[in-house]
Design an enzyme around this catalytic site. Structure first.
Site, mmCIF file in Angstrom:
data_model
loop_
_atom_site.group_PDB
_atom_site.id
_atom_site.type_symbol
_atom_site.label_atom_id
_atom_site.label_comp_id
_atom_site.label_asym_id
_atom_site.label_seq_id
_atom_site.Cartn_x
_atom_site.Cartn_y
_atom_site.Cartn_z
ATOM 1 N N ALA A 80 39.917 -10.876 0.361
ATOM 2 C CA ALA A 80 40.909 -10.111 1.102
ATOM 3 C C ALA A 80 42.283 -10.414 0.518
ATOM 4 O O ALA A 80 42.461 -11.361 -0.234
ATOM 5 C CB ALA A 80 40.872 -10.463 2.587
ATOM 6 N N MET A 81 43.271 -9.593 0.890
ATOM 7 C CA MET A 81 44.640 -9.779 0.416
ATOM 8 C C MET A 81 45.595 -9.490 1.547
ATOM 9 O O MET A 81 45.508 -8.469 2.195
ATOM 10 C CB MET A 81 44.906 -8.855 -0.772
ATOM 11 C CG MET A 81 46.328 -8.914 -1.272
ATOM 12 S SD MET A 81 46.790 -10.575 -1.808
ATOM 13 C CE MET A 81 48.502 -10.609 -1.397
ATOM 14 N N ASN B 107 48.477 -8.349 2.138
ATOM 15 C CA ASN B 107 49.608 -7.435 2.002
ATOM 16 C C ASN B 107 50.269 -7.258 3.365
ATOM 17 O O ASN B 107 49.600 -7.114 4.380
ATOM 18 C CB ASN B 107 49.148 -6.082 1.480
ATOM 19 C CG ASN B 107 48.300 -6.206 0.240
ATOM 20 O OD1 ASN B 107 48.712 -6.768 -0.754
ATOM 21 N ND2 ASN B 107 47.086 -5.714 0.316
ATOM 22 N N HIS C 235 42.419 -15.789 8.464
ATOM 23 C CA HIS C 235 43.141 -16.287 7.286
ATOM 24 C C HIS C 235 44.267 -15.329 6.908
ATOM 25 O O HIS C 235 45.415 -15.747 6.706
ATOM 26 C CB HIS C 235 42.155 -16.445 6.125
ATOM 27 C CG HIS C 235 42.760 -16.982 4.861
ATOM 28 N ND1 HIS C 235 42.609 -18.282 4.451
ATOM 29 C CD2 HIS C 235 43.530 -16.374 3.911
ATOM 30 C CE1 HIS C 235 43.249 -18.466 3.305
ATOM 31 N NE2 HIS C 235 43.821 -17.314 2.957
ATOM 32 N N GLU C 236 43.948 -14.054 6.804
ATOM 33 C CA GLU C 236 44.948 -13.085 6.357
ATOM 34 C C GLU C 236 46.054 -12.897 7.389
ATOM 35 O O GLU C 236 47.228 -12.757 7.037
ATOM 36 C CB GLU C 236 44.282 -11.744 6.027
ATOM 37 C CG GLU C 236 43.163 -11.820 5.002
ATOM 38 C CD GLU C 236 43.540 -12.573 3.739
ATOM 39 O OE1 GLU C 236 44.711 -12.470 3.303
ATOM 40 O OE2 GLU C 236 42.686 -13.272 3.180
ATOM 41 N N GLU D 80 48.235 -20.954 0.572
ATOM 42 C CA GLU D 80 46.802 -20.760 0.777
ATOM 43 C C GLU D 80 46.160 -21.909 1.547
ATOM 44 O O GLU D 80 45.226 -21.700 2.320
ATOM 45 C CB GLU D 80 46.099 -20.561 -0.566
ATOM 46 C CG GLU D 80 46.466 -19.263 -1.265
ATOM 47 C CD GLU D 80 46.160 -18.028 -0.441
ATOM 48 O OE1 GLU D 80 45.386 -18.112 0.528
ATOM 49 O OE2 GLU D 80 46.702 -16.960 -0.775
#
Length: 943
Positions: A334-335, A337, A369-370, A392
């Site tokens: 995942a990212m 953004n 997490h994201e 992170e």
């Protein structure tokens, strides 16, 4: 209709912006673990647009002479805002390419007088304007110098603009560029994803900017500290109500609200035909996935998690909207953004009928997490990638808190021990490890930046921050975070800024937060703390898995740490102690057993004098439940690794497994299996494997029978509030089949055969699919393999496809494994995002390992160029194919592989390759020294 959005019922454009969206979806976001290079090197072209590629002026000198030969931006210019217009073409042009065109106007302030503009640009064809690659204008009365020369510096990925005079400090200027790029399937920058729905091929234009790929979408100052406001406009055509004409085409123009001040790597945009489900947030995915309810679970947990984080950080969610989107092709998990989080489908979508409890937990933890990044990382951002660990590592720790809030009955916070602490111990115990925070000059090139996305940054970062939270207490830790976030909102920091704000929260410590934590951040590795219960002496020493290895990296603290020690005596918790030197005293136990590092709150291993080890082993064998479940896992993991490091006798480590026939909890069993798996990897190709298998069969059979009983002979699902019971059922079946428990093999074959007879009704419970599929295919032949392949190609749920893809690597037929390896590099058979994972799966099979190794050696140049040397998955691939290596011949092959491919390189896998050589050397010595007496022990214990 929300402000700033054109509403379309058919087209999805999800934008990273603070604006709300209706049926239009435009997305911005990115955090990646793996990257891939485009296979198309041909320069994109399009009708009616004149595009030119300047001649590259690059240097191969080891010491850069000119500013454009350095990888870092100078500090003379600072961006203020971007005005970006993009038009992705979702049909091929006359050259057979998917392309996008765009314009960018970046407003920047001159901080120091300079006659040079450096701005990142990679794989973009820039349109010449009056013979130059850009147009420079002044704002607010500023008079710009004319452009003397311009070119693209390919090696350092810069557009270089030399001026005939100097820009003035304090003045504002604007640089305009017009460009064209390929919308390739390389999973980087602005790229193309494809899927088939109802027999129709559909194309998605999507993005992944982290860490250095925004420059592939538009020219930009592509460093985290170069924050700016983004104004984004998209042109798109698919099934939209037309509102303008552009270059002779009828298109829709969608303009988004300006973003907050943010980094380029957090920008994302997506043009799709997706649908969404709406609550307090929106979940976007393929229309069929949405209609089947696959986004509902993520929707249900996202809202509560956002509310939890707002309370935890004591800071409101920074944006006015939150979109999350599942992509068919996405290299990372995942990212984050900002405002538009992108995911692999397996990390966001959940089908209650098909997906397993493990899939559900993955969605929960990845979403947690994201979302944690929306504040820590996005609102406040690292200044440079050498401090990636704070970004992170923090999200990797706090994800357990967010997930625990969303699913409080799961006891998920305990699992950080398995998924992060034990995991990173294995890497950080190598002489080739590195500190959490590296010097800036060590992290410059894109491949060096990508290499920072590793287990040290994520898992050690999480473990060390968890330790900090434990000795500060969670409320104190959270107050310090809130102060930090409010102070640096929309700006950049270094990790010591967090120490400053934690120090402001008064608490009694033996030293400052800086002095305590810098020892864990600025030196690699961790200590083994040894306690002699006869005299109370405590000592610490840098723990190395291979005691013969040489540590070449110097330490500013001479490899000593400030160690917080939580402990219990005879089952009663004692007052916390600190070890501040190499040796200290004051912990004694008398005749009672002593246990140090309660709940593994500290990042270190523990050793005892032999008498205390014997007391602990006796307690495990008589009443193991007196010892906390996490510490039972710790005793197993510490003992096995201390034995590998020659600190304790190997027999002592093996004796910790004797009590397992009584153990029913997941965490200790999982710890044992992971450690015993090392023995399996070292012995499963040799004559001693039978003795090992017999002992493990003896230990696992009671657990297998336990689950057969509580499931009424496998007809019911175990009743449990926590997933861990069901995970242990998977362990019981998997390990029982592996060790030859006949009832297990009959069970898995019968379930799979029943499914083959009626493919429309799968009798295998979702929780057990991975292990049943694997064992049935391993025991079967081409008929089982071809059936699983057919079901993979027909799968419409990503988690089901992932289970089948992994299971296909379990076959024992070499020709099927070779066929599968060939499929792995064919995007028509295996998606590019899954290629390296598929090769790794084959390598995990004892039959497949030499085949995968030969395949990787033969295809390395192609894999590296086609699938991206910057990809985080490359380190995983190297680890997977070399994990069994334990012979001089394999070590020689590995070194030869490194030498033969020096001209190609190994990109983000460079460190992994060095560590593979180190681990192989250690394995050779370990097998030579231990094999015979270990086999003898297993033989005697299995009688």
């Amino acid at each position: 209709m929300a402000k700033g959005f054109y509403v379309s019922k058919s087209l999805g454009l999800v934008g990273l912006v603070t604006g709300a969206a209706a049926l239009v979806t435009i997305v911005a976001l990115s955090v990646v673990y793996d990257r891939e290079k485009t296979r198309n090197t041909k320069s994109p072209a399009d009708d009616g647009v004149t595009a030119t590629m300047a001649v590259s002026i690059s240097t191969t000198q080891s010491v850069p002479k000119d500013p454009w030969d350095h990888y870092r931006l100078p500090d003379a210019l600072s961006p203020v805002s971007y005005n970006i217009t993009l038009w992705p073409r979702l049909q091929v042009n006359q050259d057979g390419l998917y392309i996008f065109t765009g314009q960018s106007a970046v407003v920047f302030e001159c901080k120091k007088p300079t006659d040079l503009i450096l701005i990142h640009s990679n794989k973009l064809n820039l349109t010449l304007i009056n013979g130059r690659h850009a147009r420079l204008t002044g704002l607010g009365g500023a008079t710009p110098p004319t452009i003397k020369d311009s070119w693209l510096q390919v090696e350092t990925e810069f557009l270089v603009i030399q001026l005939n005079g100097k820009l003035s400090a304090g003045k504002i200027y604007m640089l305009f560029t017009e460009f064209k790029g390929e919308l390739a399937d390389d999973l980087e920058g602005f790229y193309r994803s494809e899927y088939t729905e109802d027999g129709v091929l559909k194309v998605v234009a999507t993005s992944q900017m982290q860490p250095t790929y925004a420059r592939k979408a538009f020219p930009c100052f592509d460093e985290p500290a170069m924050k700016a406001v983004f104004h984004i406009t998209f042109s798109h055509r698919i099934h939209s109500t037309i509102n303008t004409t552009k270059d002779g085409f009828e298109v829709t123009m969608t303009r988004f609200e300006p973003t907050e001040r943010m980094s380029t790597y957090l920008l994302a945009f997506i043009v799709s035909d997706f649908d969404h489900v709406t609550g307090s947030v929106r979940i976007w995915a393929r229309r069929k996935a949405v209609s089947e309810g696959q986004g509902d679970y993520a929707l249900n947990v996202t809202g509560p998690m956002l509310r939890f984080y707002e309370k935890y950080y004591n800071t409101s969610y920074p944006l006015s909207k939150s979109d999350q989107i599942a992509l068919p092709d996405f290299n990372a998990g995942a990212m984050e953004n900002w405002g538009l989080i992108t995911y692999r489908e397996t990390a966001l979508l959940f089908d209650s009928e098909i997906s397993s409890v493990g899939n559900k937990e993955r969605v929960t933890t990845v979403v947690a997490h994201e979302l944690a990044h929306m504040w820590f990382g996005n609102l406040v951002t690292l200044r440079w990638w050498n401090d990636l660990w704070l970004n992170e590592g923090f999200a990797s720790y706090v994800e357990y808190l967010g997930a625990d809030y969303a699913e409080p009955t799961w006891n998920i916070k305990e699992q950080i021990i398995l998924y992060d602490v034990h995991k990173v111990f294995a890497v950080d115990a190598l002489a080739s490890s590195h500190p959490l925070s590296r010097k800036e000059e060590e992290v410059n090139r894109p491949a060096e930046i990508s290499e920072m996305f590793n287990t040290i940054s994520y898992s050690k970062g999480a473990a060390v921050l968890r330790m900090l939270s434990e000795f500060l207490t969670e409320p104190v830790f959270a107050r310090g975070l809130s102060s930090y976030l409010n102070k640096f909102a929309f700006n950049n920091t270094v990790y010591t800024d967090l120490w400053d704000h934690l120090q402001k929260v008064k608490i009694r410590l033996p030293d400052t937060v800086h002095n305590i934590m810098n020892r864990w951040v600025l030196q690699m590795g961790f200590p083994v703390v040894t306690i002699d219960t006869t005299n109370g002496k405590i000592t610490q020493k840098h723990f190395l898995l291979d005691p013969d290895s040489v540590v070449e990296r110097p330490s500013p603290y001479n490899y000593t740490w400030f160690v917080p020690i939580k402990w219990m005596k005879g089952g009663v918790e004692q007052e916390q102690h600190w070890l501040l030197q190499r040796a200290g005293t004051s912990i004694t136990s008398g005749s009672e057993w002593l246990l140090v590092n309660l709940k593994m709150s500290g990042y270190y291993r523990v050793n005892y004098n032999l008498e205390n080890w014997e007391r602990l082993l006796n307690q495990l064998n008589t009443d193991h439940l007196v010892i906390p479940v996490i510490n039972r896992a710790q005793i197993l993991d510490d003992a096995f690794n201390l034995a590998r490091a020659k600190i304790v006798n190997t027999t002592l480590a093996l004796r910790t497994t004797r009590y397992l026939y009584q153990e029913r909890d997941y965490i200790p069993w999982e710890s044992a299996i992971r450690n015993l798996n090392y023995y399996i990897l070292m012995f499963d190709r040799g004559p001693g494997y039978g003795a090992l298998q017999a002992y493990l069969k003896k230990q696992i059979t009671p657990l297998f029978e336990h689950f057969r009983t509580i499931t009424a002979n496998w007809t019911k699902v175990p009743v449990a509030t926590s997933p861990s019971l069901r995970y242990n059922q998977i362990n019981a079946i998997s390990f029982a089949c592996m060790t030859g428990v006949e009832a297990c093999r009959v069970l898995t074959r019968s379930w799979f055969r029943e499914w083959m007879r009626n493919p429309h009704r799968n009798p295998i419970h979702p929780n057990l699919k991975s292990t049943v599929y694997c064992n049935a295919i391993a025991a079967g032949g081409v008929e089982e393999w071809d059936f699983a392949w057919m079901m993979l190609k027909n799968a419409t749920v990503a988690t089901e496809a992932a289970k089948l893809r992994g299971a296909l690597a379990c076959t024992k037929a070499p020709w099927l494994l070779n066929r599968y390896l060939e499929y792995s590099l064919d995007p028509a058979q295996i998606r590019k995002q899954d290629a390296t994972a598929t090769i790794s799966n084959v390598a995990s099979n004892v039959v497949g390992m030499p085949l995968a190794w030969a395949f990787v050696r033969a295809r390395w140049s192609y894999i590296f160029s086609e699938y991206g040397g910057g990809s985080f998955s490359f380190s995983n691939l190297i680890n997977a194919v070399t994990r069994r290596f334990s012979t001089e011949f394999e070590l020689k092959q590995l070194k030869q592989f490194k030498e033969d491919n020096a001209h190609v390189g190994s990109g983000s896998g460079t460190l992994a390759l060095e560590q593979a050589i180190e681990k192989t050397s250690a394995n050779i010595r370990w097998v030579a020294e231990n094999q015979q007496h270990i086999i003898n022990w297993f033989t005697s214990e299995s009688r």
